[in-house]
Design a protein around this motif. Structure first.
Motif, PDB file in Angstrom:
ATOM      1  N   ILE A 183       0.767  -0.814   0.264  1.00  0.00           N
ATOM      2  CA  ILE A 183       0.668  -0.218  -0.575  1.00  0.00           C
ATOM      3  C   ILE A 183       0.863   0.875  -0.178  1.00  0.00           C
ATOM      4  O   ILE A 183       2.018   1.468   0.946  1.00  0.00           O
ATOM      5  CB  ILE A 183      -0.827  -0.179   1.057  1.00  0.00           C
ATOM      6  CG1 ILE A 183      -1.985  -1.387   1.486  1.00  0.00           C
ATOM      7  CG2 ILE A 183      -2.455   1.543   1.005  1.00  0.00           C
ATOM      8  CD1 ILE A 183      -2.802  -1.393   0.072  1.00  0.00           C
ATOM      9  N   VAL A 184       0.641   1.977  -0.750  1.00  0.00           N
ATOM     10  CA  VAL A 184       1.041   3.317  -0.741  1.00  0.00           C
ATOM     11  C   VAL A 184       0.338   4.794  -1.048  1.00  0.00           C
ATOM     12  O   VAL A 184      -0.243   4.597  -1.696  1.00  0.00           O
ATOM     13  CB  VAL A 184       2.473   3.537  -2.208  1.00  0.00           C
ATOM     14  CG1 VAL A 184       2.849   4.982  -2.510  1.00  0.00           C
ATOM     15  CG2 VAL A 184       2.951   2.084  -2.707  1.00  0.00           C
ATOM     16  N   PRO A 185       0.510   5.663   0.084  1.00  0.00           N
ATOM     17  CA  PRO A 185      -0.477   6.373   0.230  1.00  0.00           C
ATOM     18  C   PRO A 185      -0.250   7.641  -0.282  1.00  0.00           C
ATOM     19  O   PRO A 185       1.290   7.926  -0.864  1.00  0.00           O
ATOM     20  CB  PRO A 185      -0.496   6.331   1.671  1.00  0.00           C
ATOM     21  CG  PRO A 185       0.838   6.104   2.058  1.00  0.00           C
ATOM     22  CD  PRO A 185       1.305   5.473   1.211  1.00  0.00           C
ATOM     23  N   GLY A 186      -1.425   8.614  -1.339  1.00  0.00           N
ATOM     24  CA  GLY A 186      -0.911   9.907  -1.426  1.00  0.00           C
ATOM     25  C   GLY A 186      -1.656  10.780  -1.492  1.00  0.00           C
ATOM     26  O   GLY A 186      -3.444  10.572  -0.788  1.00  0.00           O
ATOM     27  N   ILE A 187      -1.209  11.399  -2.625  1.00  0.00           N
ATOM     28  CA  ILE A 187      -2.885  12.709  -2.682  1.00  0.00           C
ATOM     29  C   ILE A 187      -3.559  12.801  -4.205  1.00  0.00           C
ATOM     30  O   ILE A 187      -2.122  12.443  -5.048  1.00  0.00           O
ATOM     31  CB  ILE A 187      -2.672  13.674  -2.620  1.00  0.00           C
ATOM     32  CG1 ILE A 187      -1.106  14.917  -2.596  1.00  0.00           C
ATOM     33  CG2 ILE A 187      -2.720  13.649  -0.598  1.00  0.00           C
ATOM     34  CD1 ILE A 187      -1.008  16.283  -2.302  1.00  0.00           C
ATOM     35  N   ASN A 188      -4.660  13.388  -4.555  1.00  0.00           N
ATOM     36  CA  ASN A 188      -4.162  13.226  -5.589  1.00  0.00           C
ATOM     37  C   ASN A 188      -5.489  14.685  -5.858  1.00  0.00           C
ATOM     38  O   ASN A 188      -6.102  15.096  -4.723  1.00  0.00           O
ATOM     39  CB  ASN A 188      -5.767  12.161  -6.514  1.00  0.00           C
ATOM     40  CG  ASN A 188      -6.393  11.982  -6.195  1.00  0.00           C
ATOM     41  OD1 ASN A 188      -7.845  12.795  -6.600  1.00  0.00           O
ATOM     42  ND2 ASN A 188      -6.834  11.712  -4.754  1.00  0.00           N
ATOM     43  N   ALA A 189      -5.863  15.688  -6.989  1.00  0.00           N
ATOM     44  CA  ALA A 189      -6.332  17.041  -7.378  1.00  0.00           C
ATOM     45  C   ALA A 189      -6.592  16.247  -8.831  1.00  0.00           C
ATOM     46  O   ALA A 189      -5.708  16.234  -9.798  1.00  0.00           O
ATOM     47  CB  ALA A 189      -6.000  18.220  -7.095  1.00  0.00           C
ATOM     48  N   LYS A 190      -7.359  16.715  -9.363  1.00  0.00           N
ATOM     49  CA  LYS A 190      -8.620  17.506 -10.679  1.00  0.00           C
ATOM     50  C   LYS A 190      -9.371  18.523 -11.033  1.00  0.00           C
ATOM     51  O   LYS A 190     -10.237  19.280  -9.965  1.00  0.00           O
ATOM     52  CB  LYS A 190      -9.005  16.162 -11.014  1.00  0.00           C
ATOM     53  CG  LYS A 190     -11.156  15.916 -10.786  1.00  0.00           C
ATOM     54  CD  LYS A 190     -11.100  14.862 -10.867  1.00  0.00           C
ATOM     55  CE  LYS A 190     -12.829  14.833 -11.400  1.00  0.00           C
ATOM     56  NZ  LYS A 190     -13.921  13.416 -10.974  1.00  0.00           N
ATOM     57  N   LEU A 191      -9.003  19.030 -11.889  1.00  0.00           N
ATOM     58  CA  LEU A 191     -10.169  19.931 -12.114  1.00  0.00           C
ATOM     59  C   LEU A 191     -10.202  19.801 -13.377  1.00  0.00           C
ATOM     60  O   LEU A 191      -9.385  19.818 -14.638  1.00  0.00           O
ATOM     61  CB  LEU A 191      -9.064  21.522 -12.144  1.00  0.00           C
ATOM     62  CG  LEU A 191      -9.783  22.537 -13.136  1.00  0.00           C
ATOM     63  CD1 LEU A 191     -10.744  23.261 -12.293  1.00  0.00           C
ATOM     64  CD2 LEU A 191      -8.194  23.734 -13.193  1.00  0.00           C
ATOM     65  N   GLY A 192     -11.894  20.220 -13.860  1.00  0.00           N
ATOM     66  CA  GLY A 192     -11.980  20.070 -14.974  1.00  0.00           C
ATOM     67  C   GLY A 192     -13.786  20.553 -15.578  1.00  0.00           C
ATOM     68  O   GLY A 192     -13.610  21.497 -14.650  1.00  0.00           O
ATOM     69  N   PHE A 193     -14.254  19.847 -16.764  1.00  0.00           N
ATOM     70  CA  PHE A 193     -15.448  20.377 -17.204  1.00  0.00           C
ATOM     71  C   PHE A 193     -16.655  19.382 -17.468  1.00  0.00           C
ATOM     72  O   PHE A 193     -15.849  18.293 -18.237  1.00  0.00           O
ATOM     73  CB  PHE A 193     -15.110  21.404 -18.653  1.00  0.00           C
ATOM     74  CG  PHE A 193     -14.812  22.491 -17.997  1.00  0.00           C
ATOM     75  CD1 PHE A 193     -15.545  23.592 -17.422  1.00  0.00           C
ATOM     76  CD2 PHE A 193     -13.343  22.781 -18.094  1.00  0.00           C
ATOM     77  CE1 PHE A 193     -14.622  24.844 -16.639  1.00  0.00           C
ATOM     78  CE2 PHE A 193     -12.678  24.028 -17.969  1.00  0.00           C
ATOM     79  CZ  PHE A 193     -13.747  25.002 -17.368  1.00  0.00           C
ATOM     80  N   SER A 194     -17.690  19.275 -16.966  1.00  0.00           N
ATOM     81  CA  SER A 194     -18.223  17.897 -16.719  1.00  0.00           C
ATOM     82  C   SER A 194     -19.521  18.485 -18.277  1.00  0.00           C
ATOM     83  O   SER A 194     -19.985  20.165 -17.822  1.00  0.00           O
ATOM     84  CB  SER A 194     -19.401  17.965 -15.986  1.00  0.00           C
ATOM     85  OG  SER A 194     -20.150  17.144 -15.913  1.00  0.00           O
ATOM     86  N   PHE A 195     -20.237  17.748 -19.077  1.00  0.00           N
ATOM     87  CA  PHE A 195     -21.259  18.151 -20.185  1.00  0.00           C
ATOM     88  C   PHE A 195     -22.066  16.982 -20.263  1.00  0.00           C
ATOM     89  O   PHE A 195     -22.082  15.928 -20.444  1.00  0.00           O
ATOM     90  CB  PHE A 195     -20.542  18.389 -21.890  1.00  0.00           C
ATOM     91  CG  PHE A 195     -19.021  19.565 -21.406  1.00  0.00           C
ATOM     92  CD1 PHE A 195     -19.551  20.582 -21.905  1.00  0.00           C
ATOM     93  CD2 PHE A 195     -18.325  18.888 -21.734  1.00  0.00           C
ATOM     94  CE1 PHE A 195     -18.340  21.276 -22.344  1.00  0.00           C
ATOM     95  CE2 PHE A 195     -17.082  19.796 -21.635  1.00  0.00           C
ATOM     96  CZ  PHE A 195     -17.207  21.274 -22.190  1.00  0.00           C
ATOM     97  N   ASP A 196     -23.662  18.277 -19.349  1.00  0.00           N
ATOM     98  CA  ASP A 196     -24.446  16.502 -19.561  1.00  0.00           C
ATOM     99  C   ASP A 196     -25.450  16.786 -20.326  1.00  0.00           C
ATOM    100  O   ASP A 196     -26.124  17.706 -21.181  1.00  0.00           O
ATOM    101  CB  ASP A 196     -25.395  17.419 -18.547  1.00  0.00           C
ATOM    102  CG  ASP A 196     -26.625  16.941 -18.255  1.00  0.00           C
ATOM    103  OD1 ASP A 196     -26.722  15.695 -18.565  1.00  0.00           O
ATOM    104  OD2 ASP A 196     -28.156  17.103 -16.686  1.00  0.00           O
ATOM    105  N   PHE A 197     -25.797  15.755 -21.045  1.00  0.00           N
ATOM    106  CA  PHE A 197     -26.347  16.358 -22.350  1.00  0.00           C
ATOM    107  C   PHE A 197     -28.210  15.082 -22.064  1.00  0.00           C
ATOM    108  O   PHE A 197     -28.492  14.543 -23.255  1.00  0.00           O
ATOM    109  CB  PHE A 197     -25.777  14.910 -23.511  1.00  0.00           C
ATOM    110  CG  PHE A 197     -25.010  15.824 -24.163  1.00  0.00           C
ATOM    111  CD1 PHE A 197     -24.519  16.496 -24.601  1.00  0.00           C
ATOM    112  CD2 PHE A 197     -24.035  15.604 -23.631  1.00  0.00           C
ATOM    113  CE1 PHE A 197     -23.711  17.510 -25.272  1.00  0.00           C
ATOM    114  CE2 PHE A 197     -22.669  16.152 -23.916  1.00  0.00           C
ATOM    115  CZ  PHE A 197     -22.565  16.740 -25.389  1.00  0.00           C
TER     116      PHE A 197
END
Length: 251
Positions: A183-197
């Motif tokens: 097990i290797v711990p870490g952190i993450n982050a994301k930035l994006g755009f969502s398109f709902d049809f």
């Protein structure tokens, strides 16, 4: 007579405004909760990166455009220099691969609606931001290896310093090696755009695209050259462009 004329004129002037407002209210698809699930594609994940689940809850009851999100992603992270070869039997395996990396990402974030769609038509566009923990599972990569003396074939964790590529029959069973995983711990982050049809008020269909960044507490050894050859560069920090196709419901 003048008063009646003025009232009529005001009535005629306000009628279109009231119609527009009624239309805007009917188009303002307010929902309090949303649950979506989908398939993730990213530049570190090969053909299919993994799966995702996300629950959203209305946060700002005044503007009704901001949602708190709680999500989970399960993905397979690959080295960008992985190469699949065919063994002498025709079965394929990944050359010099020593470990898989599977990551579980629980996240918390925000969805901010930028453009809301009309009922049963149009596209809703949202900005998406999320951060969270990364639980990395570093699992040994098994290959089917043929013994020269007795021609027996066994499944073993690949070690480039021991195993001759000419004796590799193919890749081992996917389920093997979990008992020796780290097990290797870490952190993450994301930035994006969502398109709902989504074509219906209570259904969600669309895609999300953006950038993802992840950092672990140490380098993840995915590929390895024999000790006599220059080592392959393994990473501790990963960045990728991602695309998630999702479906779901809202109320």
């Amino acid at each position: 007579m003048q008063l009646k004329t003025i009232i009529c004129i005001l009535g005629m002037a306000l009628l279109p405004l009231s119609a527009v407002r009624a239309q805007l209210l009917s188009q303002d698809e307010i929902y309090s909760r949303e649950f979506i699930y989908g398939v993730n594609f990213n530049t570190n994940g090969g053909l299919i990166g993994g799966i995702m689940f996300k629950l959203s809850a209305l946060r700002n009851t005044v503007k009704m455009r901001q949602y708190s999100t709680f999500g989970v992603e399960i993905v397979n992270v690959k080295h960008n220099k992985e190469t699949r070869l065919n063994s002498f039997t025709g079965n394929s395996y990944i050359f010099n691969k020593v470990n898989y990396l599977y990551v579980i990402r629980p996240t918390y974030g925000r969805d901010i609606i930028l453009f809301r769609k009309a009922p049963d038509e149009g596209v809703q566009v949202s900005a998406v931001v999320a951060v969270g923990a990364s639980i990395g599972i570093e699992k040994p990569y098994h290959v089917l290896y043929q013994n020269i003396q007795d021609q027996s074939i066994t499944s073993v964790p690949f070690d480039p310093d021991i195993h001759d590529p000419g004796q590799i029959v193919g890749a081992g069973n996917f389920l093997e090696g979990f008992q020796n995983a780290s097990i290797v711990p870490g952190i993450n982050a994301k930035l994006g755009f969502s398109f709902d049809f989504g074509a219906f008020k209570n259904s969600v269909t669309g895609f999300e695209a953006g950038f993802h960044y992840e950092a672990f507490t140490r380098k993840i050894e995915l590929l390895q050259n024999p000790s006599s050859v220059a080592p392959i560069s393994n990473r501790q920090f990963f960045s990728s462009v991602y695309l998630t196709i999702f479906f779901g419901t809202r109320k």
